[in-house]
Design a protein around this motif. Structure first.
Motif, PDB file in Angstrom:
ATOM      1  N   ILE A  22       0.815  -1.342  -0.112  1.00 42.37           N
ATOM      2  CA  ILE A  22      -0.121   0.026   0.000  1.00 42.37           C
ATOM      3  C   ILE A  22       0.997   1.106  -0.028  1.00 42.37           C
ATOM      4  O   ILE A  22       0.589   2.427  -0.453  1.00 42.37           O
ATOM      5  N   GLY A  23       2.164   1.219   0.464  1.00 46.33           N
ATOM      6  CA  GLY A  23       2.901   2.292   0.319  1.00 46.33           C
ATOM      7  C   GLY A  23       3.517   2.820  -0.932  1.00 46.33           C
ATOM      8  O   GLY A  23       3.401   4.026  -1.187  1.00 46.33           O
ATOM      9  N   TYR A  24       3.502   1.749  -1.883  1.00 44.68           N
ATOM     10  CA  TYR A  24       3.593   2.268  -3.258  1.00 44.68           C
ATOM     11  C   TYR A  24       2.640   2.856  -3.903  1.00 44.68           C
ATOM     12  O   TYR A  24       2.610   3.836  -4.569  1.00 44.68           O
ATOM     13  N   VAL A  25       1.243   2.815  -3.406  1.00 47.50           N
ATOM     14  CA  VAL A  25       0.038   3.348  -3.883  1.00 47.50           C
ATOM     15  C   VAL A  25       0.073   4.822  -3.441  1.00 47.50           C
ATOM     16  O   VAL A  25      -0.058   5.791  -4.208  1.00 47.50           O
ATOM     17  N   ALA A  26       0.538   4.899  -2.240  1.00 49.83           N
ATOM     18  CA  ALA A  26       0.409   6.315  -1.462  1.00 49.83           C
ATOM     19  C   ALA A  26       1.419   7.130  -2.160  1.00 49.83           C
ATOM     20  O   ALA A  26       1.267   8.348  -2.539  1.00 49.83           O
ATOM     21  N   SER A  27       2.752   6.643  -2.498  1.00 45.56           N
ATOM     22  CA  SER A  27       3.957   7.467  -3.154  1.00 45.56           C
ATOM     23  C   SER A  27       3.718   7.600  -4.494  1.00 45.56           C
ATOM     24  O   SER A  27       4.218   8.509  -5.106  1.00 45.56           O
ATOM     25  N   SER A  28       2.956   6.957  -5.177  1.00 50.44           N
ATOM     26  CA  SER A  28       2.735   7.194  -6.638  1.00 50.44           C
ATOM     27  C   SER A  28       1.590   7.864  -7.064  1.00 50.44           C
ATOM     28  O   SER A  28       1.191   8.306  -8.110  1.00 50.44           O
ATOM     29  N   LEU A  29       0.520   7.789  -5.789  1.00 47.03           N
ATOM     30  CA  LEU A  29      -0.904   8.637  -6.246  1.00 47.03           C
ATOM     31  C   LEU A  29      -0.489   9.856  -6.965  1.00 47.03           C
ATOM     32  O   LEU A  29      -1.206  10.395  -7.744  1.00 47.03           O
ATOM     33  N   SER A 327       7.870  11.543  -2.028  1.00 52.10           N
ATOM     34  CA  SER A 327       7.222  11.581  -0.963  1.00 52.10           C
ATOM     35  C   SER A 327       7.817  10.664   0.317  1.00 52.10           C
ATOM     36  O   SER A 327       8.710   9.974   0.080  1.00 52.10           O
ATOM     37  N   GLU A 328       7.287  10.674   1.541  1.00 50.28           N
ATOM     38  CA  GLU A 328       7.975  10.227   2.769  1.00 50.28           C
ATOM     39  C   GLU A 328       7.319   8.845   2.855  1.00 50.28           C
ATOM     40  O   GLU A 328       6.571   8.484   1.902  1.00 50.28           O
ATOM     41  N   TYR A 329       7.503   8.201   3.900  1.00 52.90           N
ATOM     42  CA  TYR A 329       7.171   7.014   4.167  1.00 52.90           C
ATOM     43  C   TYR A 329       5.796   6.732   4.715  1.00 52.90           C
ATOM     44  O   TYR A 329       5.222   7.407   5.574  1.00 52.90           O
ATOM     45  N   LEU A 330       4.943   5.682   4.354  1.00 54.04           N
ATOM     46  CA  LEU A 330       3.791   5.277   5.070  1.00 54.04           C
ATOM     47  C   LEU A 330       4.330   3.979   6.106  1.00 54.04           C
ATOM     48  O   LEU A 330       4.968   3.158   5.614  1.00 54.04           O
ATOM     49  N   GLN A 335       7.385   2.197  11.663  1.00 49.92           N
ATOM     50  CA  GLN A 335       8.142   1.443  10.677  1.00 49.92           C
ATOM     51  C   GLN A 335       7.653   1.453   9.432  1.00 49.92           C
ATOM     52  O   GLN A 335       6.558   1.432   9.228  1.00 49.92           O
ATOM     53  N   LYS A 336       8.546   1.645   8.444  1.00 49.74           N
ATOM     54  CA  LYS A 336       8.041   1.796   7.143  1.00 49.74           C
ATOM     55  C   LYS A 336       7.527   0.574   6.643  1.00 49.74           C
ATOM     56  O   LYS A 336       7.936  -0.415   6.847  1.00 49.74           O
ATOM     57  N   ILE A 337       6.314   0.732   5.898  1.00 55.71           N
ATOM     58  CA  ILE A 337       5.672  -0.409   5.177  1.00 55.71           C
ATOM     59  C   ILE A 337       6.551  -0.752   3.995  1.00 55.71           C
ATOM     60  O   ILE A 337       6.509   0.120   2.957  1.00 55.71           O
ATOM     61  N   SER A 338       6.810  -1.955   3.892  1.00 56.53           N
ATOM     62  CA  SER A 338       7.501  -2.278   2.545  1.00 56.53           C
ATOM     63  C   SER A 338       7.193  -3.735   2.312  1.00 56.53           C
ATOM     64  O   SER A 338       6.939  -4.427   2.954  1.00 56.53           O
ATOM     65  N   LYS A 339       7.829  -4.318   1.022  1.00 50.58           N
ATOM     66  CA  LYS A 339       7.805  -5.827   0.822  1.00 50.58           C
ATOM     67  C   LYS A 339       8.573  -6.494   1.804  1.00 50.58           C
ATOM     68  O   LYS A 339       8.245  -7.694   2.095  1.00 50.58           O
ATOM     69  N   SER A 340       9.535  -5.948   2.284  1.00 56.11           N
ATOM     70  CA  SER A 340      10.404  -6.476   3.151  1.00 56.11           C
ATOM     71  C   SER A 340      10.365  -6.346   4.713  1.00 56.11           C
ATOM     72  O   SER A 340      11.301  -6.908   5.517  1.00 56.11           O
ATOM     73  N   ASP A 377       1.665   7.546  10.053  1.00 57.31           N
ATOM     74  CA  ASP A 377       1.468   5.918  10.156  1.00 57.31           C
ATOM     75  C   ASP A 377       0.036   5.640   9.724  1.00 57.31           C
ATOM     76  O   ASP A 377      -0.831   6.667   9.206  1.00 57.31           O
ATOM     77  N   PHE A 378      -0.144   4.355   9.383  1.00 52.71           N
ATOM     78  CA  PHE A 378      -1.257   4.067   8.679  1.00 52.71           C
ATOM     79  C   PHE A 378      -1.849   2.562   9.170  1.00 52.71           C
ATOM     80  O   PHE A 378      -0.824   1.684   9.331  1.00 52.71           O
ATOM     81  N   ASP A 379      -2.858   2.590   9.376  1.00 57.63           N
ATOM     82  CA  ASP A 379      -3.642   1.226   9.650  1.00 57.63           C
ATOM     83  C   ASP A 379      -5.238   1.570   9.374  1.00 57.63           C
ATOM     84  O   ASP A 379      -5.469   2.463   9.079  1.00 57.63           O
ATOM     85  N   LEU A 380      -5.992   0.433   9.746  1.00 53.35           N
ATOM     86  CA  LEU A 380      -7.263   0.574   9.228  1.00 53.35           C
ATOM     87  C   LEU A 380      -8.002   1.363  10.179  1.00 53.35           C
ATOM     88  O   LEU A 380      -8.869   1.812   9.790  1.00 53.35           O
TER      89      LEU A 380
END
Length: 535
Positions: A22-29, A327-330, A335-340, A377-380
């Motif tokens: 979801i972080g990719y969506v946030a930075s690419s939007l 963009s900064e991080y989601l 902690q950064k949301i990422s694939k890893s 920070d991001f969550d539901l």
């Protein structure tokens, strides 16, 4: 194409080693917001990106799974396209770096750069694993990042630092776990230091629009600018068209950055325009050109430094000014949301979020509350609050109580309140100004302020009373609010395209949005349905 501005929107290439988060969506939007806005005002727009399909990881994973790198890449490429479609990203081209078109045109450019003297052979110290008996790639080595102190793979750290030769001393081979040594190895190197003046001028020209992270990160690397490796000892990638190096491939960042250019070239072939009109100073000289680079902050130096240098190295009069949208991080709990770097018991898979929740509402959240200039920070729970209080209670409520007023089957004719009309015209201008300044939060706030003003007007007029006591006043109130809603379908189109399309259908409007005031007619309201549900 019309003679407006020529706009290229370069959205960073996701790496095909896992599902999109979801972080990719946030930075690419921001790229899609820009593309939709510029199209609406009549500019010539090319929004391009694709799947980054090359690198060490695919060769290693293919060996582990007993398949080819292409099979692994294709799996994720299909998922990327499905995910981006779910979020309504309006790419003019979304390609992949293993395509024959991309590879052949990259090789032509690399040959020009070599002939111009900006690639040279050098003996360097590279990590060598005695146990594996081979030189290991950056992504196969774990080192301690000298910038932030964390353990990281050797290609680039989560903090944005790109390791150099000395940083690999005492690394750990991620294939077998052994300690690596440093051995001399011949590589091809890009003479990045030859372009310090170009990069400094790019930075100077961009300081009025670049965000602080782009400015600071670029200045940091400029202080200790070094030449960068160009070749890699792999088979999966774009092979180097230079004698003695045919068995090596280009470091994937060098060729992925050129994907923005090859996408434009291919679109030009397909649609019959000259791609150079978008990328070169001596073409379409009477037309202003803007190249946006849209990405997260860990991609800054690639776009602010490597891309301008690579283009300048061709000596073909390319535009090297890049308008950075970094963009900064989601984050999740800091902690950064990422694939890893995502907790195993949580899913921040972008597609799973699009399956469960309204993607227009997610887009609104990332535009209005996203990591534009600082980590968030991001969550539901965080998303739920914004969705319910702003999207449902304000925007959805205005639409529902206006267009679904009890007993109302046809939008009545009425007079538009002058003050409200002035606010609408003003909002067009403010939102446009903020988008042009890359201030997407402010742009979205302006649109939401208009919604709040319309709701306040509705409450003050009390149409539920007017319907019984003052039918002319009732008609004016409903028609004025419908006028606001109609114009919101233009103003919020870059952020919430699905919802805005639905509004235009509700009010029988032109299907193609434009950045100008629209006045609705007296139309049947039989198509109106609620757009948003509470979470």
């Amino acid at each position: 194409m019309s003679k407006q501005r020529n706009i290229v929107i370069c959205v960073s290439w996701p790496y095909a080693n896992n599902n999109l988060h979801i972080g990719y969506v946030a930075s690419s939007l921001p790229g899609d917001i820009l593309a939709r806005y510029h199209r609406m005002i009549g500019d010539n727009v090319l929004m391009v990106s694709g799947t980054d399909s090359h690198g060490t990881k695919f060769e290693v994973k293919a060996k582990q799974e007993g398949c080819t790198p292409k099979e692994i890449v294709d799996r994720y490429h299909a998922h990327f396209k499905e995910t981006l479609d779910a979020y309504n990203f309006s790419f003019d081209k979304y390609s992949i770096t293993y395509s024959d078109f991309h590879k052949s045109h990259c090789q032509e450019i690399f040959k020009k750069i070599y002939d111009n003297g900006y690639l040279y052979e050098k003996s360097v110290l590279r990590p060598f694993c005695p146990s594996c008996n081979k030189f290991v790639a950056d992504t196969e080595v774990e080192i301690t990042c000298p910038n932030c102190g964390r353990q990281t793979k050797g290609d680039n750290c989560e903090c944005g630092y790109v390791p150099v030769e000395k940083d690999f001393e005492g690394g750990k081979c991620l294939i077998c776990g052994s300690k690596t040594t440093q051995k001399e190895h011949k590589v091809l190197v890009f003479k990045l230091t030859a372009f310090k003046d170009v990069i400094e001028q790019t930075l100077k020209n961009g300081e009025a629009t670049w965000r602080a992270n782009s400015i600071n990160e670029t200045k940091k690397y400029l202080k200790d600018l070094v030449d960068r490796d160009f070749s890699r000892d792999l088979q999966w990638g774009v092979h180097i068209p230079i004698e003695g190096y045919e068995d090596k491939v280009v470091w994937c960042w060098w060729e992925a950055l050129l994907g923005y250019l090859t996408d434009t070239m291919e679109l030009g072939q397909e649609q019959g325009f000259d791609w150079q009109d978008f990328w070169k100073k001596d073409h379409a000289v009477d037309i202003e050109k803007i190249i946006y680079a849209v990405h997260a902050k860990d991609n800054i130096m690639f776009h602010s430094m490597l891309l301008p240098a690579e283009l300048e190295a061709t000596k073909e009069n390319f535009i090297t000014d890049v308008r950075m949208v970094s963009s900064e991080y989601l984050n999740y709990k800091g902690q950064k949301i990422s694939k890893s770097n995502t907790p195993s018991d949580l899913s921040f898979d972008a597609k799973s979020w699009s399956d469960k929740y309204n993607t227009d509402s997610l887009r609104y959240f990332f535009a209005a509350k996203g990591p534009e200039k600082k980590d968030i920070d991001f969550d539901l729970e965080i998303f739920q609050t914004t969705h319910n209080t702003e999207v449902v209670n304000k925007f959805g409520n205005l639409i529902n109580r206006t267009l679904k007023f009890k007993g109302l089957e046809v939008l009545p004719e009425g007079e538009i309140d002058k003050n409200i009309r002035d606010l609408v015209i003003k909002t067009y201008g403010e939102v446009a100004e903020n988008i042009e300044k890359l201030e997407f939060k402010k742009a979205t706030e302006c649109a939401m302020n208009l919604i709040s003003d319309a709701n306040r007007y509705y409450d003050e007029q009390k149409p539920w009373v007017q319907a019984k006591e003052d039918i002319a006043g009732f008609n004016n109130t409903i028609y004025t609010c419908a006028y606001v809603i109609a114009n919101l379908s233009n103003i919020l189109e870059p952020v919430m395209p699905n919802s805005c399309k639905a509004i235009r259908e509700f009010l029988h409007m032109d299907k193609t949005p434009a950045w100008k005031e629209v006045v609705p007619g007296s139309v049947s309201l039989e198509k109106v349905v609620p757009l948003f549900a509470r979470i």
